[in-house]
Design a protein around this motif. Structure first.
Motif, PDB file in Angstrom:
ATOM      1  N   UNK A 139      84.587  50.757 126.420  1.00 21.04           N
ATOM      2  CA  UNK A 139      85.489  51.167 125.317  1.00 21.04           C
ATOM      3  C   UNK A 139      84.462  51.713 124.253  1.00 21.04           C
ATOM      4  N   UNK A 140      84.603  52.751 123.533  1.00 25.11           N
ATOM      5  CA  UNK A 140      83.644  53.130 122.556  1.00 25.11           C
ATOM      6  C   UNK A 140      84.342  53.179 121.379  1.00 25.11           C
ATOM      7  N   UNK A 141      85.698  53.388 121.074  1.00 24.43           N
ATOM      8  CA  UNK A 141      86.275  53.128 119.802  1.00 24.43           C
ATOM      9  C   UNK A 141      87.825  53.226 120.051  1.00 24.43           C
ATOM     10  N   UNK A 142      88.435  52.536 119.079  1.00 25.73           N
ATOM     11  CA  UNK A 142      90.046  52.467 119.257  1.00 25.73           C
ATOM     12  C   UNK A 142      90.608  53.145 117.600  1.00 25.73           C
ATOM     13  N   UNK A 143      91.310  54.305 117.774  1.00 32.21           N
ATOM     14  CA  UNK A 143      91.717  54.644 116.400  1.00 32.21           C
ATOM     15  C   UNK A 143      93.182  54.587 116.429  1.00 32.21           C
ATOM     16  N   UNK A 144      93.942  54.113 115.273  1.00 30.81           N
ATOM     17  CA  UNK A 144      95.190  54.273 115.129  1.00 30.81           C
ATOM     18  C   UNK A 144      95.939  55.633 114.896  1.00 30.81           C
ATOM     19  N   UNK A 145      95.158  56.445 114.539  1.00 31.25           N
ATOM     20  CA  UNK A 145      95.663  58.083 114.668  1.00 31.25           C
ATOM     21  C   UNK A 145      94.899  58.928 115.455  1.00 31.25           C
ATOM     22  N   UNK A 146      95.732  60.103 115.445  1.00 31.17           N
ATOM     23  CA  UNK A 146      94.844  61.205 116.178  1.00 31.17           C
ATOM     24  C   UNK A 146      93.907  61.745 115.286  1.00 31.17           C
ATOM     25  N   UNK A 147      94.350  61.613 113.999  1.00 33.76           N
ATOM     26  CA  UNK A 147      93.222  62.371 112.946  1.00 33.76           C
ATOM     27  C   UNK A 147      92.038  61.673 112.958  1.00 33.76           C
ATOM     28  N   UNK A 148      92.057  60.186 112.870  1.00 30.74           N
ATOM     29  CA  UNK A 148      91.042  59.177 113.211  1.00 30.74           C
ATOM     30  C   UNK A 148      90.063  59.617 114.295  1.00 30.74           C
ATOM     31  N   UNK A 149      90.542  59.914 115.294  1.00 28.25           N
ATOM     32  CA  UNK A 149      89.970  60.300 116.750  1.00 28.25           C
ATOM     33  C   UNK A 149      89.289  61.421 116.537  1.00 28.25           C
ATOM     34  N   UNK A 150      89.826  62.621 115.934  1.00 27.93           N
ATOM     35  CA  UNK A 150      89.278  63.817 115.675  1.00 27.93           C
ATOM     36  C   UNK A 150      88.198  63.558 114.768  1.00 27.93           C
ATOM     37  N   UNK A 151      88.059  62.802 113.832  1.00 34.87           N
ATOM     38  CA  UNK A 151      87.074  62.621 112.671  1.00 34.87           C
ATOM     39  C   UNK A 151      85.864  62.197 113.516  1.00 34.87           C
ATOM     40  N   UNK A 152      86.005  61.265 114.550  1.00 35.96           N
ATOM     41  CA  UNK A 152      85.127  60.401 115.251  1.00 35.96           C
ATOM     42  C   UNK A 152      84.501  61.472 116.271  1.00 35.96           C
ATOM     43  N   UNK A 153      85.433  62.248 116.858  1.00 39.93           N
ATOM     44  CA  UNK A 153      84.875  63.120 117.847  1.00 39.93           C
ATOM     45  C   UNK A 153      83.882  64.319 117.197  1.00 39.93           C
ATOM     46  N   UNK A 154      84.206  64.737 115.983  1.00 39.90           N
ATOM     47  CA  UNK A 154      83.694  65.612 115.063  1.00 39.90           C
ATOM     48  C   UNK A 154      82.317  64.938 115.059  1.00 39.90           C
ATOM     49  N   UNK A 155      82.179  63.771 114.215  1.00 36.71           N
ATOM     50  CA  UNK A 155      81.057  63.256 113.947  1.00 36.71           C
ATOM     51  C   UNK A 155      79.733  63.021 115.156  1.00 36.71           C
ATOM     52  N   UNK A 156      80.365  62.516 116.171  1.00 39.42           N
ATOM     53  CA  UNK A 156      79.791  62.473 117.656  1.00 39.42           C
ATOM     54  C   UNK A 156      79.155  63.899 117.772  1.00 39.42           C
ATOM     55  N   UNK A 157      79.932  65.139 117.805  1.00 41.52           N
ATOM     56  CA  UNK A 157      79.541  66.208 118.112  1.00 41.52           C
ATOM     57  C   UNK A 157      78.196  66.755 116.942  1.00 41.52           C
ATOM     58  N   UNK A 158      78.517  66.393 115.901  1.00 40.46           N
ATOM     59  CA  UNK A 158      77.740  67.068 114.808  1.00 40.46           C
ATOM     60  C   UNK A 158      76.432  66.117 114.508  1.00 40.46           C
TER      61      UNK A 158
END
Length: 73
Positions: free
Chosen positions: A49-68
């Motif tokens: 497991x890498x991360x657990x997010x409560x909302x899709x917006x939190x997951x999107x923010x995490x994935x954007x951060x990983x990409x950048x």
């Protein structure tokens, strides 16, 4: 007008993060459950497991951060 985060857009962002991190597309995947969104990375014969997010917006923010913030070396 607000933009909606769809499962398709989250999976696209995860695939993009894999590309930036020089991972195979199957190494990182998302899963939706009753508690939110989960991101897993293939680890040996199983998954970690890498991360657990409560909302899709939190997951999107995490994935954007990983990409950048990824170091492609």
């Amino acid at each position: 007008m607000t933009s909606r985060i769809t499962p398709k857009s989250l999976h696209w962002r995860a695939a993009f993060a894999c590309k930036v991190l020089s991972l195979e597309p199957e190494e990182l995947w998302l899963q939706r459950s009753a508690t939110g969104w989960h991101c897993y990375r293939r680890f040996g014969a199983g998954a970690q497991a890498v991360i657990e997010c409560q909302t899709a917006a939190e997951m999107m923010a995490f994935l954007r951060g990983v990409s950048f913030g990824a170091d492609p070396r």
